[in-house]
Design a protein around this motif. Sequence first.
Motif, mmCIF file in Angstrom:
data_model
loop_
_atom_site.group_PDB
_atom_site.id
_atom_site.type_symbol
_atom_site.label_atom_id
_atom_site.label_comp_id
_atom_site.label_asym_id
_atom_site.label_seq_id
_atom_site.Cartn_x
_atom_site.Cartn_y
_atom_site.Cartn_z
ATOM 1 N N GLY A 256 68.416 -47.972 -20.841
ATOM 2 C CA GLY A 256 69.258 -46.968 -20.212
ATOM 3 C C GLY A 256 68.471 -46.160 -19.197
ATOM 4 O O GLY A 256 67.271 -46.367 -19.007
ATOM 5 N N VAL A 257 69.149 -45.242 -18.528
ATOM 6 C CA VAL A 257 68.538 -44.441 -17.467
ATOM 7 C C VAL A 257 68.983 -42.990 -17.613
ATOM 8 O O VAL A 257 70.126 -42.726 -17.994
ATOM 9 C CB VAL A 257 68.949 -44.939 -16.061
ATOM 10 N N ILE A 258 68.069 -42.068 -17.311
ATOM 11 C CA ILE A 258 68.425 -40.647 -17.264
ATOM 12 C C ILE A 258 68.062 -40.078 -15.900
ATOM 13 O O ILE A 258 67.146 -40.549 -15.226
ATOM 14 C CB ILE A 258 67.722 -39.829 -18.364
ATOM 15 N N PHE A 259 68.806 -39.050 -15.516
ATOM 16 C CA PHE A 259 68.545 -38.327 -14.272
ATOM 17 C C PHE A 259 68.935 -36.868 -14.486
ATOM 18 O O PHE A 259 69.897 -36.573 -15.202
ATOM 19 C CB PHE A 259 69.369 -38.909 -13.127
ATOM 20 N N ALA A 260 68.169 -35.958 -13.912
ATOM 21 C CA ALA A 260 68.523 -34.546 -14.000
ATOM 22 C C ALA A 260 68.238 -33.853 -12.678
ATOM 23 O O ALA A 260 67.168 -34.029 -12.096
ATOM 24 C CB ALA A 260 67.753 -33.857 -15.115
ATOM 25 N N LYS A 261 69.222 -33.091 -12.201
ATOM 26 C CA LYS A 261 69.025 -32.237 -11.024
ATOM 27 C C LYS A 261 69.072 -30.791 -11.508
ATOM 28 O O LYS A 261 70.039 -30.349 -12.115
ATOM 29 C CB LYS A 261 70.134 -32.475 -9.997
ATOM 30 N N VAL A 262 67.990 -30.085 -11.281
ATOM 31 C CA VAL A 262 67.873 -28.692 -11.728
ATOM 32 C C VAL A 262 68.118 -27.769 -10.537
ATOM 33 O O VAL A 262 67.483 -27.908 -9.494
ATOM 34 C CB VAL A 262 66.481 -28.431 -12.326
ATOM 35 N N SER A 263 69.056 -26.854 -10.720
ATOM 36 C CA SER A 263 69.388 -25.903 -9.658
ATOM 37 C C SER A 263 68.865 -24.518 -10.048
ATOM 38 O O SER A 263 69.263 -23.957 -11.068
ATOM 39 C CB SER A 263 70.904 -25.837 -9.451
ATOM 40 N N THR A 264 67.985 -23.992 -9.223
ATOM 41 C CA THR A 264 67.327 -22.720 -9.537
ATOM 42 C C THR A 264 67.710 -21.603 -8.574
ATOM 43 O O THR A 264 67.083 -20.545 -8.562
ATOM 44 C CB THR A 264 65.803 -22.907 -9.504
ATOM 45 N N ASP A 265 68.765 -21.808 -7.785
ATOM 46 C CA ASP A 265 69.155 -20.820 -6.779
ATOM 47 C C ASP A 265 69.461 -19.449 -7.419
ATOM 48 O O ASP A 265 68.919 -18.418 -6.993
ATOM 49 C CB ASP A 265 70.381 -21.323 -6.007
ATOM 50 N N GLU A 266 70.309 -19.456 -8.438
ATOM 51 C CA GLU A 266 70.645 -18.181 -9.096
ATOM 52 C C GLU A 266 69.448 -17.584 -9.833
ATOM 53 O O GLU A 266 69.302 -16.366 -9.922
ATOM 54 C CB GLU A 266 71.802 -18.396 -10.069
#
Length: 524
Positions: free
Chosen positions: A374-384
């Motif tokens: 399987g595959v994992i992906f994560a996009k982390v948003s730190t704007d706030e």
Amino acid sequence: MRKIFKLLIFIIIVVLIISFIKNFINSRKPYYIELELSSINEDFINLKDFPISPFLEQEETFPTLILKLYKIKDDSKFKLLILNLTNYNFNWEQTYELRKIINEIKKKREVICYSNSYNQKSYYLASACSKIYMANGSILEIPGIYTEILFYKELFDSLKIDIFPIQFEEYKSALEVLTRKEPSSFYKEQIEKVLNFHYNELKNVLIERGIKNPDSLINIGFFYSDDAKKLSLIDDIKYPDEFSEYKKNLRKGSLPEIKEFSNKKIAIIGAEGTITNEDYYNPFDKSRTIGKNFAKLLEKIRKDKSIKAVLIRLNSPGGSSLMSDIISREIKLLSKEKEVVISMGRVCASGCYYISAYSNKIFSEPFTITGSIGVIFAKVSTDEFYRKKLFINPYILKKGEHSDVFSSRKLSEIEKEGMRNLVYKIYEDFIKVVSEGRRMSIDSIRKLAKGKIYLGEEAYKFGIVDTIGGFLDALNYLKKKYKDVSFEFYSRELNIDLNLFSLGLIDKFLFLEPLFLFGDFVKP
């Protein structure tokens, strides 16, 4: 003056002859070996390649230790093996394989295990010994098996950090620690499978010791040395200096060298750690990574006509999807010219299984954790987080509508869908590679995939691996098949890494780069 000189020469010759005779007589005496086992790695590190090598100690590797023990097990002069397990920290698969060789050794001589205290892993190994001793006032711990998983969702919510995860499929649960407050039913199912296996193995060794109700003993959990002796968990309370009765008339020996010479060779390669772009070695915590230099080593071995077969020992939870594919291709090319056998260590899952698929034969032990297709992906948003917690105002200038997709902002719905499609294509490639390499249908692999992990016996049942066995079994298989060959260890070039925080993994924990991985958060 000349007479004095001749006399000195005569004395030196006599001393040398006497010394030679003594050494010869001593070498004919039976001997014992005493080993202190702590932790050990799978792959050979050639310290001569490092500028700071004078300050580093050459490490024993698990394959070399097993081979040395195997070499002496039939030596008639070898009479006693003493194992000090006070600082024992081999992984579970290593412990299982070491336990097998101890069972072989003790058929012809005494094997004594000693420790200042025992935990479950060291006691599991000691249960194979002829005698189990521990120090007075020490504690034997067998309270059962547990794991504690930390979930960070509320922390990230409080910090205004948003995480957009993609996982293919439901069992590929590594990112749940970041996006949930507790594990999903799929995550719990996998963890409980591993816990149940370990618990049953612990019960089995207690039954072998004559314990009729192991569950009740495990529920007590902790035993003072006197109580451990009364319950027959150990044989006696002794210290190492009290082993003289066993050592009587024996000289102290050491493990032999394992060099072999032949024009035809079996190449042995070890690879341990997360799969990344570069190959690093950290002398502080002994950790390493698997990268492009491993692929280069495979290419070099493929072009070496003196090498007839290759044994690769792997211990990795996976990692970079791109580097996994590059290494997988090299193994595919190599397997067309020479037989490639994989020996899986404690963990060979996800990207590690990806690179194993094209090998000619896969060995795994019951304790091995594999699969996780399987595959994992994560996009982390730190704007706030920047704006509301650090009072920092990000300002983006860009050319191209999606050029800032990995900046601090959140993804749009269109971008999320695009990422899902991209990750799905990587997942489909993974399934195709396994299908082709294992010669199984796409549909059958799809059913076995979903990110699900398998223990060794289960993996064998479903055809994910070919044989239940360890490193020694894999090597003996090749030596039986290829007559008159020697084996030789090969090591890839490694870059020295002096990061006290271990290979930049802190950066990944803080999400300074997007995760785009086959890997799982599985500790070997």
